[in-house]
Design a protein around this motif. Structure first.
Motif, mmCIF file in Angstrom:
data_model
loop_
_atom_site.group_PDB
_atom_site.id
_atom_site.type_symbol
_atom_site.label_atom_id
_atom_site.label_comp_id
_atom_site.label_asym_id
_atom_site.label_seq_id
_atom_site.Cartn_x
_atom_site.Cartn_y
_atom_site.Cartn_z
ATOM 1 N N LEU A 67 -5.545 -6.252 1.928
ATOM 2 C CA LEU A 67 -6.906 -5.891 1.571
ATOM 3 C C LEU A 67 -7.824 -7.110 1.469
ATOM 4 N N THR A 95 -9.499 -9.837 -5.012
ATOM 5 C CA THR A 95 -9.996 -9.299 -3.741
ATOM 6 C C THR A 95 -11.222 -8.430 -3.957
ATOM 7 N N GLY A 141 -5.478 -8.248 8.694
ATOM 8 C CA GLY A 141 -5.266 -7.211 7.688
ATOM 9 C C GLY A 141 -4.575 -5.995 8.254
ATOM 10 N N THR A 144 -1.439 -9.817 0.932
ATOM 11 C CA THR A 144 -2.467 -8.895 0.446
ATOM 12 C C THR A 144 -3.399 -8.527 1.595
ATOM 13 N N LEU A 161 -5.179 -8.457 -6.152
ATOM 14 C CA LEU A 161 -6.088 -7.343 -5.884
ATOM 15 C C LEU A 161 -7.364 -7.451 -6.699
ATOM 16 N N ASP A 169 -10.974 3.956 -3.212
ATOM 17 C CA ASP A 169 -10.643 3.714 -1.802
ATOM 18 C C ASP A 169 -11.484 4.556 -0.848
ATOM 19 N N PRO A 183 0.808 -1.226 0.000
ATOM 20 C CA PRO A 183 0.000 0.000 0.000
ATOM 21 C C PRO A 183 0.837 1.270 0.000
ATOM 22 N N TRP A 200 -8.044 1.394 3.573
ATOM 23 C CA TRP A 200 -9.282 0.695 3.916
ATOM 24 C C TRP A 200 -9.350 0.340 5.406
ATOM 25 N N ASP A 257 -3.564 1.318 6.252
ATOM 26 C CA ASP A 257 -4.200 1.061 4.965
ATOM 27 C C ASP A 257 -5.340 2.047 4.712
#
Length: 516
Positions: free
Chosen positions: A383, A351, A408, A381, A348, A280, A248, A417, A415
């Motif tokens: 996310l 995801t 995560g 990953t 991604l 995002d 990220p 997210w 992140d």
């Protein structure tokens, strides 16, 4: 009169100044400073980090003339505006004394040397590129340090949008003092990761730093302190954490770089990067902006898996927070299936596809198959863990929601997210009747993205369940301010909320004043 230095090129950060022509270039894009601006910047760079008096600067820019200090002030302001895209102020004002350059290190290259360097430097790939140098280490930690670097190179190589230099090339820098810019030129990469490993008794400390090879500026750094146990397991853990944090960070820096380029010069990859911040955000209005960029990307490359994945997420954002329109839900699912079809090797893409399948197609089995495929491709990953936790949360799977969100956040603590991870934790704790923990998680979600209505939804429910009705009603008012059409039943139907969770959440949300 101030003696002017011989013509040369000055390199600093992402800029270079050709002192002879007065051209200031930022990543190859030129802007003309004018004769006086060039003379001022040239003198400040020549004396980098050293105060330069007003008299010396005026003498350089207006030789033999008597001018007011205000003329110098205007020129310095223009220089600051020219350097502003790089972020931060690089020219320091010294009251009643003058000015000082305090930006990135300056390299002065004579004209012929600059030409030679341009000819011999490797060209940097269009996609982001990185070299991982051997970590510094003490003798007994050598094999352990090399194992971490090998694992990091392997993990980074799984990131489809990243060009990674092979171990055999980057390890030529073992036992050499590495100049980041020189490494970038020698290996033809934009980014360089380096670090160190120290072991004392039963403790291991690993430091890692990621830098921009163009400017030498540090992008990310972290320290890991661990107790020695199973060294191979520790090696895997550290490598996973480093790769999870780098992805990220690199993506954010790449987005910032692309946003400075002319839109009409972009190809499909750069259009996708340009759309990323709007996706995002989770906001429906910004999703519309992202879809414009993604449509252009897919027109150039119809089988671009990640573009389809981001389009799926954009339509999800519009569906759930802009009227529950069926055309947005269907578009989300359609792009999700195309992302899986064309992005089987892109973690991604899988995801984002998994999230849309779980949230909009209400097919949680397919969603977790996609998440698990993403993690099989690239275990770092973050996310996949974060968005998977949200799907689990609305499904009423409290344990998985909390566990996946924590995984995560361990991989990517900052992140974009993060709000979704905390949202999933709030759902999980609420499902378990742990309302104080749910409120704490909801507050964190709200702090991470206060413009996102769902963060206020979770906060309103948690506070109402705790009996803090005045605060709950204030949070509910924020929900309706951000999303006037919010209805409890519409939200639950949109995400296919698990019945037991819907019953408990619904009671709390109605008590907070949100409409059925």
């Amino acid at each position: 009169m101030t003696e002017q230095p011989a013509p040369a090129t000055y390199r600093f950060g992402s800029f270079s100044l050709d002192a002879e022509t007065g051209a200031l270039l930022c990543e190859g894009v030129p802007s003309l400073l004018g004769q006086r601006g060039t003379a001022l910047l040239r003198l400040l760079l020549e004396r980098a980090a050293v105060p330069v008096s007003k008299d010396a600067l005026i003498d350089a820019a207006w030789p033999g003339l008597v001018v007011e200090d205000s003329n110098l002030t205007v020129q310095i302001a223009a220089l600051r505006r020219a350097l502003e895209p790089s972020g931060g102020r690089w020219i320091e004002t010294l009251p009643r004394r003058g000015y000082r350059y305090i930006g990135p290190p300056v390299t002065r290259v004579e004209a012929n040397a600059a030409d030679d360097a341009q000819l011999t430097a490797l060209s940097v790939p269009e996609k982001p590129s990185i070299a991982v140098l051997p970590f510094e280490q003490s003798g007994e930690a050598a094999w352990f340090a090399d194992g971490i670097v090998d694992d990091i190179i392997t993990g980074l190589s799984r990131i489809r949008w990243l060009f990674v230099i092979a171990r055999n090339s980057s390890f030529v820098w073992r036992d050499r003092l590495a100049d980041i810019k020189q490494v970038g030129r020698d290996l033809g990469v934009r980014y360089v990761l380096q670090g160190s490993v120290r072991r004392a008794d039963d403790r291991v400390r690993i430091n890692a730093q990621l830098a921009d090879a163009t400017s030498g500026a540090q992008i990310w750094a972290e320290r890991y302190d661990r107790t020695v146990g199973n060294l191979f397991a520790l090696q895997d853990e550290i490598a996973l954490a480093v790769v999870g944090a780098i992805e990220p960070s690199l993506r954010r820096v790449e987005v910032e770089r692309i946003l400075r380029k002319r839109p009409d010069s972009l190809d499909a990859y750069e259009l996708v990067l340009r759309a990323q911040p709007d996706v995002d955000s989770g906001m429906p209005d910004r999703a519309a902006v992202a879809l414009t960029q993604l449509s252009r990307a897919l027109a150039l490359e119809p089988t671009y898996g990640l573009a389809h994945g981001l389009a799926a997420m954009s339509h999800h954002n519009r569906f759930l927070r802009a009227g529950l329109k069926e055309e947005d839900r269907l578009a989300s699912v359609r792009h999700a299936r195309l992302a899986i079809e064309h992005g089987r090797d892109d973690a991604l893409a899988l995801t984002f596809a998994g999230f849309s399948l779980g949230m909009d197609a209400h097919d949680r089995q397919a969603a977790f198959a996609a998440f698990e495929a993403a993690l099989a491709l690239s275990p770092s990953t973050a996310l996949a863990w974060i968005l998977g936790s949200v799907v689990a949360g609305w499904a009423g799977e409290a344990e998985r929601a909390i566990d996946w969100s924590e995984r995560g956040m361990r991989l990517s603590p900052f992140d974009p997210w993060a709000f979704a991870a905390y949202d999933a934790q709030a759902l999980g704790h609420f499902q378990r009747d742990h309302y104080a923990e749910a409120a704490r998680a909801a507050y964190k979600s709200n702090l991470a993205n206060p413009a996102h209505s769902i963060t206020w939804v979770q906060l309103a429910a948690s506070l109402a369940a705790l009996g803090r009705m005045e605060e709950a009603k204030a949070a509910a008012a924020c929900v309706l301010e951000l999303q006037p059409g919010f209805r409890i039943s519409g939200q639950f139907a949109g995400v296919d909320c698990a019945p037991e969770l819907a019953s408990k959440l619904g009671k709390a949300l109605r008590a907070s004043g949100l409409p059925e």
